[in-house]
Design a protein around this motif. Sequence first.
Motif, PDB file in Angstrom:
ATOM      1  N   GLU A 148       0.828  -1.208   0.000  1.00 46.85           N
ATOM      2  CA  GLU A 148       0.000   0.000   0.000  1.00 46.85           C
ATOM      3  C   GLU A 148       0.865   1.261   0.000  1.00 46.85           C
ATOM      4  O   GLU A 148       0.542   2.244  -0.668  1.00 46.85           O
ATOM      5  CB  GLU A 148      -0.941  -0.016   1.201  1.00 46.85           C
ATOM      6  N   GLU A 149       1.981   1.239   0.744  1.00 47.72           N
ATOM      7  CA  GLU A 149       2.880   2.388   0.731  1.00 47.72           C
ATOM      8  C   GLU A 149       3.550   2.529  -0.633  1.00 47.72           C
ATOM      9  O   GLU A 149       3.708   3.640  -1.155  1.00 47.72           O
ATOM     10  CB  GLU A 149       3.943   2.232   1.827  1.00 47.72           C
ATOM     11  N   GLY A 150       3.936   1.404  -1.246  1.00 48.48           N
ATOM     12  CA  GLY A 150       4.520   1.458  -2.580  1.00 48.48           C
ATOM     13  C   GLY A 150       3.553   2.023  -3.597  1.00 48.48           C
ATOM     14  O   GLY A 150       3.939   2.822  -4.467  1.00 48.48           O
ATOM     15  N   LEU A 151       2.268   1.633  -3.492  1.00 44.73           N
ATOM     16  CA  LEU A 151       1.256   2.164  -4.413  1.00 44.73           C
ATOM     17  C   LEU A 151       1.080   3.662  -4.209  1.00 44.73           C
ATOM     18  O   LEU A 151       0.989   4.430  -5.182  1.00 44.73           O
ATOM     19  CB  LEU A 151      -0.063   1.423  -4.188  1.00 44.73           C
ATOM     20  N   ARG A 152       1.046   4.096  -2.966  1.00 42.16           N
ATOM     21  CA  ARG A 152       0.872   5.523  -2.682  1.00 42.16           C
ATOM     22  C   ARG A 152       2.012   6.338  -3.286  1.00 42.16           C
ATOM     23  O   ARG A 152       1.785   7.371  -3.948  1.00 42.16           O
ATOM     24  CB  ARG A 152       0.809   5.749  -1.171  1.00 42.16           C
ATOM     25  N   THR A 160       3.615   4.717 -13.558  1.00 43.65           N
ATOM     26  CA  THR A 160       2.553   3.790 -13.941  1.00 43.65           C
ATOM     27  C   THR A 160       2.954   2.333 -13.758  1.00 43.65           C
ATOM     28  O   THR A 160       2.182   1.516 -13.239  1.00 43.65           O
ATOM     29  CB  THR A 160       2.149   4.035 -15.406  1.00 43.65           C
ATOM     30  N   GLY A 161       4.166   1.988 -14.187  1.00 39.23           N
ATOM     31  CA  GLY A 161       4.604   0.603 -14.085  1.00 39.23           C
ATOM     32  C   GLY A 161       4.702   0.130 -12.641  1.00 39.23           C
ATOM     33  O   GLY A 161       4.245  -0.968 -12.298  1.00 39.23           O
ATOM     34  N   LEU A 162       5.285   0.953 -11.789  1.00 43.12           N
ATOM     35  CA  LEU A 162       5.416   0.590 -10.380  1.00 43.12           C
ATOM     36  C   LEU A 162       4.047   0.486  -9.708  1.00 43.12           C
ATOM     37  O   LEU A 162       3.816  -0.385  -8.866  1.00 43.12           O
ATOM     38  CB  LEU A 162       6.276   1.610  -9.643  1.00 43.12           C
ATOM     39  N   ALA A 163       3.138   1.391 -10.072  1.00 48.64           N
ATOM     40  CA  ALA A 163       1.768   1.292  -9.531  1.00 48.64           C
ATOM     41  C   ALA A 163       1.134  -0.032  -9.952  1.00 48.64           C
ATOM     42  O   ALA A 163       0.428  -0.676  -9.170  1.00 48.64           O
ATOM     43  CB  ALA A 163       0.932   2.472 -10.002  1.00 48.64           C
ATOM     44  N   GLY A 164       1.395  -0.445 -11.194  1.00 48.60           N
ATOM     45  CA  GLY A 164       0.889  -1.734 -11.663  1.00 48.60           C
ATOM     46  C   GLY A 164       1.465  -2.890 -10.861  1.00 48.60           C
ATOM     47  O   GLY A 164       0.743  -3.832 -10.503  1.00 48.60           O
ATOM     48  N   HIS A 165       2.767  -2.820 -10.539  1.00 49.73           N
ATOM     49  CA  HIS A 165       3.390  -3.874  -9.739  1.00 49.73           C
ATOM     50  C   HIS A 165       2.748  -3.935  -8.345  1.00 49.73           C
ATOM     51  O   HIS A 165       2.493  -5.022  -7.811  1.00 49.73           O
ATOM     52  CB  HIS A 165       4.888  -3.614  -9.583  1.00 49.73           C
ATOM     53  N   ALA A 166       2.518  -2.756  -7.744  1.00 52.23           N
ATOM     54  CA  ALA A 166       1.899  -2.720  -6.417  1.00 52.23           C
ATOM     55  C   ALA A 166       0.494  -3.312  -6.465  1.00 52.23           C
ATOM     56  O   ALA A 166       0.093  -4.085  -5.576  1.00 52.23           O
ATOM     57  CB  ALA A 166       1.857  -1.289  -5.895  1.00 52.23           C
ATOM     58  N   ARG A 167      -0.266  -2.958  -7.505  1.00 49.52           N
ATOM     59  CA  ARG A 167      -1.626  -3.499  -7.647  1.00 49.52           C
ATOM     60  C   ARG A 167      -1.585  -5.025  -7.825  1.00 49.52           C
ATOM     61  O   ARG A 167      -2.430  -5.741  -7.284  1.00 49.52           O
ATOM     62  CB  ARG A 167      -2.303  -2.867  -8.861  1.00 49.52           C
ATOM     63  N   THR A 168      -0.616  -5.498  -8.586  1.00 45.65           N
ATOM     64  CA  THR A 168      -0.487  -6.941  -8.780  1.00 45.65           C
ATOM     65  C   THR A 168      -0.241  -7.632  -7.444  1.00 45.65           C
ATOM     66  O   THR A 168      -0.874  -8.646  -7.120  1.00 45.65           O
ATOM     67  CB  THR A 168       0.662  -7.260  -9.743  1.00 45.65           C
TER      68      THR A 168
END
Length: 595
Positions: A148-152, A160-168
Amino acid sequence: MGWAGRVQEAERRLEEGELDDAIDRFEAVLREDDLESAGVDQEIDIRRSLARLHKTEDDHPKARAALDAALSRLRSHPGASRAEALVLVDIASLQREGGDNTAAQGTLSRALATPDPLDDEVLAALHVERGIVHKDLGRLSDARGDLEEGLRLAERARLTGLAGHARTGLGLLAVLLNDLKAAERHYRAARRAYRSIPDADNESIIWHNLGVLYDKQDRPADALRCYRKALEMDAALDSGVGVAENLSAMASLLQALGRAADARALHLRDLELYTGAEHKRGAVTALVNLAIVARQAGEPVEDHLREALRLAEEVGNPRDVADVRFVWGDCHLVDGRMTDAFAQYLEAERVQSGLRAMLSEQDALSYFDESRGDEVLDRLVRRSADAGDTRRALMCAEAAKGRELIRRLAGSAATDGTDGQLRAADPELALFTADEGAWYEQVTALLQHHGSEGRPCHLVEFHLAENTAVVFVLTAHDAEPSAAPVSIDRALIRDVTRQWSRDGTVRGERREEWLQLTAPPLEPLVDRIPPGERIVLVPHDALHRVPLHAVPLQGTPLGIRNPVTYAPSIRAGTHPAARAQYRRLPGDRHLGPLR
């Protein structure tokens, strides 16, 4: 053409899908004399790109060599903390995928220990990778915080790519915690992110994960569609591990459809691909699946499972270790080797207990709601009862509810300083290793204490599994408890009870449905407990929400036919602090009328 032009040419070849040509061109750039003019950050970016390409081709040794070369280059640039942290994240990812989560943890700790401040991109990458490592180690609560911290951070920096990794990662975590709606929401968000970049490699992973999700929901056609899409993308990317994962999933569907020969062929191919890529977790899955196929064919399974267990213990994921043990127990059970089956189930439960200790209270409740841990205990209860060992079956039923209860008692005891020893031991495992005779004497002594005026007190404990409830009845003078299996629909009972109003009443159209669902577990009491004698009810699972005293027994509500007391667990009653609370329970509890 300078180094920048050659890098652009390598990237163009990469966009065209010419991975080998792109690798050759990046390596040629690194050999050029004029690379010094590019600066260390640009050189490290090239080496990281090269490592990613080798990783895509499942050549982890070459990927690691490229990253080690990057670290070596950074030693002469002590101020390049940002670049070093990113390289360390890449190394941790390789270590995790290779099955060495402990090493990955150490590498990420090293990255976080840098003396210089790190920007949002680096911190996001660190948190996301550490979250996935924690997930693989069974530390699901820690994983949630990191992801959750990584997504934030990723969304704040528009990465965008890192947000995708966090969501995965959050999607995978939601599956483990039995929140399938949240998992699908995270996966779809990740897929949109990867498409927008575009990032076909990670998009194929999402298609595969969606297939797994639909498979869990008994949607085989949707699952197969997703697996085929992922397989098509992975084949185009020449990803051996990706191809193996999708073949494995499709093989499991074929296995469920009875096409064992086709499933075996695909699982053997999976094992070959995973072994070639040194992907230990994948190899564990392939070996377990081969063991299941062999068991169904009446063939030996020991070699498959022994190797699977060795690899699972090397990886360090407790869920994998428990799964291997669970399947091994099933194999012994099919062969009629009850003692060996019990030993394997017990080891699976030991692993699950260790996993539970790493979760927060809420995550533990979610994870163990319908998890493999429940399956282990359900199997132990039913098989022990079927074998006539009803005392052991009752102890296993207690283990299914004991830990959460003791944790709550421990929490309340911590506030008043009483009975601190409740926190000292794991009550589930304590039951499995306890002196069975001494434990049984404690229980019968408790029942003698609650008898009155020459009338006995009866203990009635329920254990709900998917399609069967086991109803235990015990009186102080009984040498063994009785155990009666009853057909039930646990999922439907859960559904009905979750829709009740807060005062516990059942209204309108659901009244008849409620009676049909809740009457069968009480039927074994008719011939075993005469009217007027006291009953202590110990519910389990959704029955904690059921006013069992209001259920008619031969036309009379149980609470009118017999004085009824509720207890959350036998285990609670054998602790001094818990007995004090237990004695204060009223003889009759009316939780709400049927309307």
